[in-house]
Design an enzyme around this catalytic site. Structure first.
Site, PDB file in Angstrom:
ATOM      1  N   ASP A  16       2.289  -0.514  -7.183  1.00  0.00           N
ATOM      2  CA  ASP A  16       1.863   0.710  -7.872  1.00  0.00           C
ATOM      3  C   ASP A  16       3.018   1.696  -7.988  1.00  0.00           C
ATOM      4  OD1 ASP A  16      -0.691  -0.285  -8.027  1.00  0.00           O
ATOM      5  OD2 ASP A  16      -1.608   1.190  -6.674  1.00  0.00           O
ATOM      6  N   LYS A  42      -6.416  -4.262  -7.264  1.00  0.00           N
ATOM      7  CA  LYS A  42      -7.783  -4.075  -6.787  1.00  0.00           C
ATOM      8  C   LYS A  42      -8.151  -5.053  -5.663  1.00  0.00           C
ATOM      9  CE  LYS A  42      -9.131  -2.111 -11.170  1.00  0.00           C
ATOM     10  NZ  LYS A  42      -9.156  -0.727 -10.700  1.00  0.00           N
ATOM     11  N   ASN A  45      -6.222  -4.109  -2.426  1.00  0.00           N
ATOM     12  CA  ASN A  45      -6.760  -2.842  -1.895  1.00  0.00           C
ATOM     13  C   ASN A  45      -8.089  -3.084  -1.179  1.00  0.00           C
ATOM     14  OD1 ASN A  45      -4.668  -1.531  -3.209  1.00  0.00           O
ATOM     15  ND2 ASN A  45      -5.916  -0.764  -4.899  1.00  0.00           N
ATOM     16  N   ASN A 184     -18.523   0.546 -11.650  1.00  0.00           N
ATOM     17  CA  ASN A 184     -18.559   2.012 -11.700  1.00  0.00           C
ATOM     18  C   ASN A 184     -19.280   2.390 -13.003  1.00  0.00           C
ATOM     19  OD1 ASN A 184     -16.722   1.850 -13.797  1.00  0.00           O
ATOM     20  ND2 ASN A 184     -15.016   2.744 -12.673  1.00  0.00           N
ATOM     21  N   GLY A 233     -18.839   8.015  -8.599  1.00  0.00           N
ATOM     22  CA  GLY A 233     -17.832   8.998  -8.222  1.00  0.00           C
ATOM     23  C   GLY A 233     -18.386   9.982  -7.206  1.00  0.00           C
ATOM     24  N   ARG A 235     -20.864  11.661  -7.235  1.00  0.00           N
ATOM     25  CA  ARG A 235     -22.340  11.640  -7.103  1.00  0.00           C
ATOM     26  C   ARG A 235     -22.811  10.535  -6.168  1.00  0.00           C
ATOM     27  NH1 ARG A 235     -24.243  13.200 -13.047  1.00  0.00           N
ATOM     28  NH2 ARG A 235     -22.240  13.892 -13.798  1.00  0.00           N
ATOM     29  N   ASP A 264     -12.235   0.636  -4.887  1.00  0.00           N
ATOM     30  CA  ASP A 264     -11.792  -0.482  -4.037  1.00  0.00           C
ATOM     31  C   ASP A 264     -12.177  -0.231  -2.577  1.00  0.00           C
ATOM     32  OD1 ASP A 264     -10.660  -1.573  -6.291  1.00  0.00           O
ATOM     33  OD2 ASP A 264      -8.686  -0.688  -5.901  1.00  0.00           O
TER      34      ASP A 264
END
Ligand code: ATP
Ligand code: RIB
Length: 321
Positions: A16, A42, A45, A184, A233, A235, A264
Site C-alpha cells: 500500500d 484485502k 489484512n 459493504n 460503516g 452505522r 477487512d
C-alpha cells in the site's frame, strides 16, 4: 503453528502506498501529501486481523518479483501467523495507491499484479480440509477463490466471502459455495442489481438506507446465501440469518484516523469470532465490530489491526461501560 489452523484466508496481498492529503484533489488538481508505505491487500489484512486476535490463522496468496516477498514472509513469522505465498516471478507484486483525506476517508486504485495469477493449485487442499472457517474476497483470482470455497464447503468448513472489490465479471454461481456473505453497502447494491429480475430497478445506496429492516432482510433472502451481513460503516452492520435479522451498532466516540481496511478488520475479527464462539454468528459479528473499531483509530491497513491484548482491553472497557 499446527499444520491446519482453524482459519484459512485465501486472497490478495498488496503493497500500500498511502498518500495522506488534507483534501482529495479535484480533477486536474495537484495536492501535496505525506507518503507512507505499508502492507495491505484485502486477504492479507483479513488474515492479520484474525491472527492477531490469537486464533490460529494461515494466509494463502501470491507475490511477484522483488524483495518484498521476503519482507512479508519475515513479518508473518514475527507475528506467528502462517502464510503460504506462491511466487510469480514474471509479475509485479500487487500495489495499491491510497489517497487519505483529513477525515480518515480514502480513495483506492489497485494493480492486482501477481494476485490475479493465484491458481487453484496454489491453495493447499490439506489446509482447507482441516479448517473450521475459510475466508475469501474478490481481489485475487476468481477461479482460485471458487476452488477454495468449493473444497472448503465439501470438507465441512464454514465458508465466508467478502465480495470486495465487487467486479464486473463476478459470477453469481460462486455464491452456491458460500455460507456467509459480507458485503459493504456499495457491494450489496451491486450484488442486488445482478440478481435476476432486479437488475433493471433503480436500487442504490439511498434506497438501501431508506429501507425498513424487515424489507432489507427480505432482500437479503433473495441472494440465497444462508447468512448475509451488510456492513454499514459508522452505522454498524445488519445481519440477515435464516431465522431472522439483527442489527449491531458501531462503537461511538472513536478518534477516526484512517478507515482503510475497516471492512477487512471486520471480516478477520468475524472469522476469529466464529472460532471463539463456536459458529455463533451474532457473537462473531460483535467481535468483528470491535476489531474494526480499533483498526480505524490507527494509520494503515494491516499494521492497524489490533493485537489480542488491545482487543481484550477494549472489550473489557466497553463491557464495564
Ligand atoms: P473499507 O473499504 O474502508 O475497508 P468497508 O466499506 O469495507 O471499509 P465499512 O462498512 O465502512 O466497511 O466498515 C466495516 C465496519 O467497520 C463497520 O461495520 C463498523 O463496525 C466499523 N466502522 C467503519 N467505520 C466506522 C466509524 N466511522 N466508526 C465506528 N465504526 C466504524
Ligand atoms: O481494504 C483495504 C485494502 O484494499 C488496502 O489495504 C488496499 O491494499 C486495497 O486492496
Amino acid at each position: 503453528m499446527p499444520i491446519s489452523p482453524p482459519v484459512v484466508v485465501v486472497g490478495s496481498i498488496m503493497q500500500d502506498l498511502t498518500f495522506a492529503c488534507g483534501e482529495f484533489p479535484a480533477r486536474g488538481q495537484t495536492v501535496m501529501a505525506r507518503l507512507a508505505v505499508g502492507q495491505g491487500g484485502k486477504g492479507s489484512n483479513q488474515a492479520i486481523a484474525c491472527g492477531r486476535t490469537g486464533v490460529g490463522t494461515v494466509f494463502v496468496g501470491a507475490m511477484g518479483r522483488g524483495a518484498y516477498a521476503a519482507e512479508v514472509a519475515a513479518f508473518y513469522r514475527r507475528e506467528k501467523i502462517g502464510c503460504r505465498l506462491a511466487l510469480k516471478p514474471d509479475q509485479p507484486t500487487g500495489t495499491a495507491v491510497i489517497l487519505l483525506n483529513g477525515e480518515g476517508q480514502n480513495i483506492i486504485v489497485i494493480e492486482p499484479g501477481a494476485n490475479a495469477s493465484l491458481a487453484p493449485r496454489d491453495v493447499p487442499r490439506a489446509l482447507l480440509a482441516g479448517a473450521k472457517v475459510v475466508l475469501t474476497q474478490l481481489e485475487s483470482n476468481q477461479a482460485a477463490t471458487a476452488h477454495a470455497l468449493r473444497l472448503a464447503r465439501r470438507a465441512g468448513a464454514m465458508t465466508v466471502l467478502n465480495p470486495a472489490p465487487m467486479r464486473r465479471d463476478f459470477e453469481l454461481r460462486l455464491l452456491r459455495h458460500v455460507d456467509i456473505l459480507i458485503p459493504n453497502e456499495s457491494e450489496f447494491v451491486a450484488l442486488v442489481r445482478k440478481l435476476p429480475g432486479i437488475r433493471r430497478t433503480k436500487f442504490d445506496e439511498r434506497a438501501l438506507h431508506a429501507m425498513s429492516r424487515d424489507a432489507l432482510h427480505a432482500l437479503c433472502r433473495l441472494i440465497k446465501v444462508p447468512t448475509v451481513i451488510v456492513t454499514l460503516g459508522s452505522r454498524g452492520c445488519f445481519l440477515s440469518m435464516p431465522d431472522g435479522h439483527e442489527s449491531i451498532p458501531a462503537y461511538r466516540g472513536l478518534k477516526v484516523v484512517d478507515t482503510t481496511g475497516a471492512g477487512d478488520a471486520f471480516c478477520g475479527g468475524f472469522a476469529a469470532g466464529l472460532v471463539r464462539h463456536k459458529g455463533r454468528i451474532v457473537e462473531a459479528a460483535r467481535l468483528g465490530t470491535a476489531v474494526a473499531a480499533l483498526s480505524i483509530t490507527k494509520p494503515g491497513a494491516a499494521p492497524a489491526m489490533p493485537t489480542e491484548r488491545e482487543l481484550n482491553r477494549f472489550l473489557r472497557k466497553n463491557e464495564a461501560a
